[in-house]
Motif scaffolding. Sequence first.
Motif, short mmCIF file in Angstrom:
data_model
loop_
_atom_site.label_atom_id
_atom_site.label_comp_id
_atom_site.label_asym_id
_atom_site.label_seq_id
_atom_site.Cartn_x
_atom_site.Cartn_y
_atom_site.Cartn_z
N SER A 99 0.82 -1.21 0.00
CA SER A 99 0.00 0.00 0.00
C SER A 99 0.86 1.26 0.00
CB SER A 99 -0.93 -0.01 1.22
OG SER A 99 -1.74 1.15 1.24
N THR A 100 1.86 1.28 0.85
CA THR A 100 2.72 2.46 0.92
C THR A 100 3.60 2.58 -0.33
OG1 THR A 100 4.34 1.21 2.24
CG2 THR A 100 2.76 2.58 3.43
N ASP A 101 3.89 1.45 -0.96
CA ASP A 101 4.62 1.50 -2.23
C ASP A 101 3.80 2.24 -3.28
OD1 ASP A 101 6.84 0.44 -4.09
OD2 ASP A 101 5.01 -0.23 -5.08
N PHE A 102 2.50 2.04 -3.28
CA PHE A 102 1.62 2.76 -4.20
C PHE A 102 1.71 4.25 -3.93
CE2 PHE A 102 -2.30 4.82 -5.41
CZ PHE A 102 -2.61 4.27 -6.64
N ASP A 103 1.58 4.65 -2.67
CA ASP A 103 1.66 6.07 -2.32
C ASP A 103 3.00 6.67 -2.74
OD1 ASP A 103 -0.85 5.78 -1.10
OD2 ASP A 103 0.06 5.28 0.84
N ARG A 104 4.06 5.88 -2.61
CA ARG A 104 5.41 6.35 -2.90
C ARG A 104 5.60 6.67 -4.38
NH1 ARG A 104 10.63 3.66 -3.65
NH2 ARG A 104 12.29 4.91 -2.64
N GLN A 105 4.79 6.07 -5.26
CA GLN A 105 4.95 6.29 -6.70
C GLN A 105 4.73 7.76 -7.07
OE1 GLN A 105 6.24 3.69 -8.41
NE2 GLN A 105 6.07 2.77 -6.38
#
Length: 212
Positions: free
Chosen positions: A134-140
């Motif tokens: 989930s946080t990887d998505f936000d990091r994009q």
Amino acid sequence: MDIKRFSLREQVYDGIKNKILNKEYKIGEYLNIQELTRELSVSNTPVREALSALVSDGLVDVSDNYKYKVVNLNEKEIIDLNQTILILILGALDYIKREDKFKLLENMLENSLANYKKDKDKNELFDYQFVRLSTDFDRQFVLATNNKFLIQEFDNLMNLFVLTSVYNKKEYRDIHVKEHYQMLESIRETNIDKTKNILKNHFSKNLSDMDY
């Protein structure tokens, strides 16, 4: 746990960090150095070094008499953390609009969501694996700017953000996935105002629902 690789400090660091993020060591729980040395079958030195690194990461607190414990954020600190993450992402989004990087961001978000699909049926809980995705998505949003200083600021907060997120109620899982798909759709539409509104809702948590 066996520590087999050359860098004991890194192995101990990874071991303790993973236990914190997997909630094996609870927030506010004291970490006894002697117990950790027995558990990890290492000397005091790599344990102390690992704990010092975790203090720098914000995952562990240390008192004046060198007692270590997993950090325990209060309600205001969690709200402030979420708002800081949001501010960084909104700033990144303004940059993406200015530089017309919507297509790049769209591709990056699609790739991130593809990892959701691989993990979707493995675990229905709001666990560390899901939070990491989930946080990887936000990091994009931040990565798409290719601004190393912005990325560094974002990444400096990630460990602490993941820690607070793993204590979300499992009901948040489906909500977060739905919001991420909504973000992707609004980016495809190059609708920045819609994306910002979804992001603001995404980072507004009802703290009474946190599973602490």
